[in-house]
Design an enzyme around this catalytic site. Structure first.
Site, short mmCIF file in Angstrom:
data_model
loop_
_atom_site.label_atom_id
_atom_site.label_comp_id
_atom_site.label_asym_id
_atom_site.label_seq_id
_atom_site.Cartn_x
_atom_site.Cartn_y
_atom_site.Cartn_z
N LYS A 35 0.82 -1.20 0.00
CA LYS A 35 0.00 0.00 0.00
C LYS A 35 0.86 1.26 0.00
CE LYS A 35 -1.23 0.41 4.50
NZ LYS A 35 -0.79 1.66 5.11
N THR A 36 1.91 1.25 0.81
CA THR A 36 2.80 2.41 0.83
C THR A 36 3.47 2.58 -0.52
OG1 THR A 36 3.26 1.77 3.10
CG2 THR A 36 4.61 3.52 2.17
N ASP A 221 -3.82 7.99 3.40
CA ASP A 221 -3.38 6.66 3.82
C ASP A 221 -4.19 6.25 5.05
OD1 ASP A 221 -1.95 4.39 4.01
OD2 ASP A 221 -0.11 5.30 4.79
N GLU A 222 -4.31 4.98 5.32
CA GLU A 222 -5.01 4.47 6.51
C GLU A 222 -6.41 5.08 6.62
OE1 GLU A 222 -3.56 2.12 8.05
OE2 GLU A 222 -1.41 2.48 8.28
N GLN A 252 -8.12 -3.54 9.26
CA GLN A 252 -7.11 -2.99 10.16
C GLN A 252 -7.59 -1.74 10.87
OE1 GLN A 252 -2.87 -3.32 8.97
NE2 GLN A 252 -3.65 -3.89 6.97
N ARG A 607 1.92 -8.75 11.04
CA ARG A 607 3.21 -8.06 11.11
C ARG A 607 4.35 -9.03 10.82
NH1 ARG A 607 1.64 -4.13 9.51
NH2 ARG A 607 -0.29 -5.28 9.38
#
Length: 735
Positions: A35-36, A221-222, A252, A607
DNA sequence: ACGGGATAGCTTTTT
DNA sequence: GCTATCCCGT
């Protein structure tokens, strides 16, 4: 790098997300799906294709760290400086806008940003002023209500209208006073940073138009963690062309407790009917085993748009589930895992220990220190909450914003200079009478008849010194100002000659703050960026995680929340017990809370790149409840059961804690173990058991907690709801 | 005005 | 158990 080269590094959906420019775009990016990468490449693409110029892009992230990394990455990709690019957290971008425009709302540009502690102090002061009993409402609760209101964009007057019962009416009063106090102090709290720009834009359409015109492309983002205010801000700034790209993952979403609204992402398609939705489901991070297990767990949630992650990384090792006897044993197992992984060639910095609450770090820390494993703890730090640091910062705040009376009150008699409670009250009365700030009143101390000449003198001396330094505030850098404050007001001298080791620590803390200021100055070549005001803004908006160095050769300890967005080859999640994770409050309340805990677990699991260890302790000492150090009897977390057996390997070490040499850390611990043990001889209770109570009827045990006062049970009864009961006094029948 | 001793309240997660 | 705040004697 050429555009073609750039695009060649992406998979098809990623490439589509980067190049799609025809309208609003929602990218549903699963954990580890790049995503980044999409965001950075998209920014680079926009610039390289000359769709827009850097200064016309607004990119909003969740942490400063993410913002900095993305910016560097874009510069790397383009091989050029992107100075004008607006990239940062919602809070820092808003602060930046407000520093330019807030005078339109009647504040001054040098406003102070209040953190939770300042907020609380202000509320306490108001409650004192209004003569409100602290038993009626706790300041903490008021703070919570105000924050929730602001997150929903409900101002004090609007809240007052909804306040029907006595308590909420009192809270409304405090809220109103709180707002005036902040205005008087020229201060904003965290929530204001998001709300004030909205207020500004609704009052001044011309300004809105200017910013709308300026930002030709908005990226977020997020997105799943945005609240109502952030949502409106994003919508507003992306108009009229709706040139917007949001990236998020509903699985998330872990911040609804602080106002994040999961419906922002769930209903993006409704808000932007012609939007394009792109799913990124290929995971580049974890093994298939970890992914499958995580997918199975999160699939139980109902509030989702749905996606299934896959990877080409191979099966990998099974997830290890380890049952231990106590939190000390759990920590020992963690040490054992670290040693084993080291032997396999895994570096310290490639391992993370995650937990639900900051308090859990203590037992882990003890064992790591004892065994000499290098570690770092992210978050939970109270460096800026230490008295001596808050004092020094309060001085600095007053210098930048003299109207900040909260800060001034804090330092007016620190170190003790003979301005006591009574003199201060006279000063305040005078200020109120004249309608001026405390600082201004201080400057006129000579005219206040109620003050003794002695007090007037002290005040005069104090303010002269402040004024003298204040003249320099915009001329010299932050470090110079701070060192002058420390020297001239004797902040270090206060502690320097004390025999108390705690005072020595205070001296070191002051030095450490000065050190960090030196670094702050060094890192910024342009003197404009070295000002005290800039430093204060930085300390209020920068968090621990922003300074965390992933390459430093140490094991990282942090909460699951802080771990969002990070990855490690080896991840250990500790405290997987019903009542701790998921936390008991979510069990006692509603299904939505439980789903959020489950998402948090999902975040934790994903993670891990190579190996995932899940640990729990049958008995744990927790600083909670009435008796502050009680022993809880636990059953494994329901989340562990939600992982299918084929993905995990279980080890039960609950019986092997009796290694006498290391068993008891102290006599005191031994006493506790004994206390916990006694109840097992008589009737033994366990979470999950069903009992019958004489008056409440049938109920299920949620938690077992033993302390000096006996065994306390938290039971959910069918009719009576959740009750806490001391087992010895209740006639309970086990079913 | 100030320092020492008693005591209440605290821990979910954070920009 | 720890700490921040309150209360009292000097």
């Amino acid at each position: 790098m050429t555009i073609d080269n750039l695009l060649a590094q992406l998979n098809p959906p990623q490439r589509e997300a980067v190049t799609y420019l025809d309208g609003p775009l929602l990218v549903l990016a699963g954990a580890g799906s790049g995503k980044t990468r999409v965001l950075t490449y998209k920014i680079a693409y926009l610039i390289a294709r000359a769709v827009v110029r850097p200064e016309e892009i607004l990119a909003l992230t969740f942490t400063n760290k993410a913002a900095n990394e993305m910016k560097h990455r874009v510069e790397q990709l383009l091989g050029m400086d992107v100075r004008g690019l607006w990239i940062g957290t919602f809070h820092s971008i808003c602060a930046r806008i407000l520093r330019r425009e807030i005078h339109h709302l009647g504040f001054q540009r040098n406003f102070t940003i209040y953190d939770a502690g300042d907020q609380l102090a202000q509320i306490e002061r108001i409650m004192q002023f209004l003569n409100l009993n602290r038993d009626l409402v706790k300041p903490r609760q008021v703070q919570y209500v105000i924050s929730q209101c602001k997150n929903k964009m409900m101002d004090a007057l609007a809240y007052e209208k909804t306040a029907t019962d006595f308590v909420s009416q009192q809270i409304a009063k405090i809220y109103l006073e709180y707002e005036t106090a902040l205005r008087r102090n020229n201060a904003l709290d965290f929530d204001d940073l998001l709300i004030k720009p909205l207020q500004l834009f609704s009052e001044r359409k011309d300004l809105l138009a200017r910013y709308q015109e300026r930002f030709k492309y908005v990226l977020v983002d997020e997105y799943q963690d945005t609240n109502k205010a952030q949502y409106h801000l994003v919508r507003l700034l992306s108009q009229p062309d709706r040139v917007i790209c949001v990236v998020g993952d509903e699985d998330q979403s872990i911040y609804t407790w602080r106002g994040a609204d999961i419906t922002n992402i769930l209903s993006f398609e409704k808000d932007f009917p012609d939007c394009r939705v792109i799913r990124l489901e290929q995971n580049y991070r974890s093994t298939q085993t970890i992914l499958d297990a995580a997918n199975e767990v999160v699939a139980r949630n109902t509030q989702r748009l749905g996606k299934t992650l896959w990877s080409e990384n191979g099966q990998g090792d099974p997830i290890e589930v380890i049952a231990t006897a106590s939190e000390i044993d759990e920590a020992r197992q963690v040490v054992g895992i670290i040693a084993k992984e080291r032997a396999r060639g895994i570096g310290y910095n490639e391992m993370a220990i995650l937990y639900r609450t900051n308090a859990q770090s203590r037992a882990l820390e003890d064992q790591l220190r004892r065994t000499g494993i290098p570690y770092t703890i992210v978050g939970g730090t109270k460096f800026y909450e230490r008295k001596e640091i808050k004092d020094l910062l309060a001085y600095l705040r007053v210098l930048v914003n003299p109207t900040d009376s909260l800060a001034l009150r804090r330092i007016i008699n620190v170190p003790a200079r003979g301005i006591g409670e009574v003199s201060l009250q006279h000063l305040q009365d005078y200020a109120d009478r004249e309608g001026i700030s405390l600082y201004q009143a201080l400057a006129q101390a000579g005219r206040i008849e109620q003050l003794t000449p002695r007090a007037q003198n002290k005040m005069h001396h104090f303010i002269s010194l402040l004024e003298e330094i204040r003249r320099e505030v915009d001329q010299v850098n932050a470090l110079e100002i701070a060192s002058r404050v420390v020297e001239q007001f004797g902040l270090r001298a206060m502690y320097e000659n004390s025999p108390d080791p705690q005072d020595q620590a205070r001296v070191e803390n002051i030095n450490e703050l000065l050190n960090s200021m030196a670094q702050f100055v060094d890192e910024r070549p342009d003197p404009v960026d070295q000002t005290l005001a800039a430093f204060l803004e930085e300390v209020s908006l920068v968090t621990d995680i922003d300074n965390w160095d992933p390459d430093s050769p140490v094991v990282t300890l942090m909460t699951l929340h802080s771990a969002k967005g990070l990855e490690f080859p080896v991840v250990m999640i500790t405290g997987l017990e019903d009542g701790l994770f998921p936390l008991s409050r979510s069990l006692e309340e509603n299904e939505e809370k439980l789903e959020e805990e489950r998402r948090l677990f999902y975040v934790g699991m994903t993670r891990a790149k190579q190996r995932l260890y899940l640990l729990w302790a049958k008995s744990r000492r927790r600083f909670w409840g009435d008796d502050f150090a009680s022993q809880f009897q636990n059953v494994p977390s329901r989340f562990l059961r939600e992982i299918p057996a084929r993905f995990k390997q279980e080890r039960d070490l609950t019986g092997v804690s009796e290694s006498p040499a290391t068993r008891f850390v102290s006599l005191e611990d031994a006493a506790w173990e004994e206390a916990a043990g006694t109840q097992e001889e008589g009737q033994s209770y366990q979470p999950g058991q069903v009992v019958v109570h004489d008056t409440f009827g049938r109920g299920e045990i949620l938690a077992v907690e033993s302390s000096r006062h006996g065994t306390k049970l938290t039971i959910r009864f069918g009719r009576a709801g959740v009750k806490k009961i001391v087992a010895e006094y209740a006639n309970l029948e086990l079913l």
